[in-house]
Design an enzyme around this catalytic site. Sequence first.
Site, short mmCIF file in Angstrom:
data_model
loop_
_atom_site.label_atom_id
_atom_site.label_comp_id
_atom_site.label_asym_id
_atom_site.label_seq_id
_atom_site.Cartn_x
_atom_site.Cartn_y
_atom_site.Cartn_z
N TRP A 104 5.75 11.30 -17.51
CA TRP A 104 4.55 10.68 -16.92
C TRP A 104 4.93 9.64 -15.89
O TRP A 104 4.23 9.48 -14.89
CB TRP A 104 3.63 10.12 -18.00
CG TRP A 104 3.00 11.23 -18.80
CD1 TRP A 104 3.18 11.50 -20.12
CD2 TRP A 104 2.11 12.25 -18.31
NE1 TRP A 104 2.47 12.61 -20.48
CE2 TRP A 104 1.81 13.09 -19.40
CE3 TRP A 104 1.55 12.54 -17.06
CZ2 TRP A 104 0.96 14.21 -19.28
CZ3 TRP A 104 0.70 13.65 -16.93
CH2 TRP A 104 0.42 14.46 -18.03
N ASP A 178 0.57 2.32 -17.69
CA ASP A 178 -0.13 3.54 -18.12
C ASP A 178 -0.07 3.56 -19.65
O ASP A 178 0.97 3.83 -20.24
CB ASP A 178 0.56 4.77 -17.52
CG ASP A 178 -0.06 6.09 -17.98
OD1 ASP A 178 -0.98 6.06 -18.83
OD2 ASP A 178 0.38 7.15 -17.50
N LYS A 202 -6.49 10.76 -25.55
CA LYS A 202 -5.41 10.67 -26.52
C LYS A 202 -5.85 9.84 -27.73
O LYS A 202 -5.79 10.29 -28.86
CB LYS A 202 -4.15 10.06 -25.90
CG LYS A 202 -3.77 10.61 -24.53
CD LYS A 202 -3.28 12.05 -24.60
CE LYS A 202 -3.23 12.74 -23.25
NZ LYS A 202 -2.35 12.17 -22.25
#
Length: 366
Positions: A104, A178, A202
Site C-alpha cells: 500500500w 493511511d 476494513k
Amino acid sequence: MTVYNFAAGPAVLPKEVLQQAAAEMLDWQGSGMSVMEMSHRGKEFLLIYEAAERDLRELLGVPANYRILFMQGGALAENAIIPMNLAGRKAQPATVDFINTGSWSVKSIKEAQKYCTVHVAAAPADGKFTTIPARASWKLSPDPAYVHICSNETIDGVEYHFVPDVAAETNGAPLVADMSSNILSRVIDVADYGVIYGGAQKNIGPAGLTIVIVRDDLIGHALSVCPSAFDWKLVADNQSMYNTPPTYSIYIAGLVFQWLKRQGGVAAIEQANIAKAKLLYDYLDGSGFYITHVEKECRSRMNVPFFLRDEALNDAFLAGAKERKLLQLKGHKSVGGMRASIYNAMPIEGVQALVAYLKEFERKHG
Ligand SMILES: *Cc1c(COP(=O)(O)O)cnc(C)c1O
C-alpha cells in the site's frame, strides 16, 4: 456451524449491526423511508450523520482543531487527493517524504509522483516487506510538504507499534497516515498526525466511505488542478455535503461506532485485538508446520499472513477451512500462502475456531 469471515476487506461486520440494519431497512425509526431513500439534507439523515461524526470524534478523541470528513473514492483516491491538498503549502514542485513498508505504501508513492517530487526516506534494505526500517535510519528531507506512512500494511501484515516523530528533522512537516486497516483497532493520539485517512471497508463499515481526519491549518491549500469535490476546504465548509455523500455507508459506519462504544470503546477493543493476535501468532510460532515472515516487533494485529511449509497442501487447507465455515483465508496474490484478517468485528471465538483447525490440519498432514 458459525461462519467466520477472515476477509481482508470488504470484511466482517458486527452481527448486531447487520441485524439492526436489516430491521430498519424498509422503515428507519418510523420515518417511513429506508435510509437509502432519504435526502442527505433532510432532518432524518442529518441526525444519522451528526451522531456518526460525534461518535467517531469521541471514540478516537479527535481534538477540536481537527475536521472529520466523510468522502468517497477510497484510500486510493485519497492517495491523489492528499498531495493535491497539501503540496500547495510549499513552492512547486513540492517534495513529499514516504516510508515504504509494503504494497500500500508503493501505491501511495506511485500516485503522489503525479503531483510532487517524491523522496522515499526509508525502505527495507532487502526489498522484502517484513519489517519497518528503524526510525534512526530514515533519511528525511529538510522541508517536505508532509511525511507519509501506512500504519498497517494490510497485504504484507506489517504494523507500526510506535508513532514516528518526524517534525524536528523536517521543519515541522505533518505526519500523514493511511490507517485504512487499523483505524479504531488501537488507541492513538490524533494530535500526533496532520492527516489520518482510510477506506471504511476494513474496520468501519461498507465500501464507498472514506474517512479523513485533518488538522485545520492543513485545509485550504489545494492545487488548482484538484477536483472541487476533493478539495478538503469545500468538503469541510459543507459538512461533507459539497456533493452527495455515501449516505448508507455513513449510516452503517454510525451503527458500528455505536457498537464499538458498547464494547467499551477503542481501549477495550484494543485489549481484545491483542488477545486475538496473540492466540494466533503463539500457535503459529510453536508449530513447525506453518511459518510467518514478518519480524515480531512489527507484526500486524489485524492481518496475519502465514504459510504452509508444504505449499502443495494449500488447496486442501483452504477446502477444509471452507467446510468448517472459516472463509476467505487465501493470501493476497502478491504474497501467496494464507492470510487471516482479524478486525474488530472478528470475535475471539473465530480465532479459536481457526487455531483448532490449524491444529487439526497439522495433525493430519504434519
Ligand atoms: C484496502 C486498503 C487501501 C485501498 O483502499 P480502497 O478503498 O480500495 O481505495 C489502501 N490502503 C490500505 C492500507 C488498505 O488496507
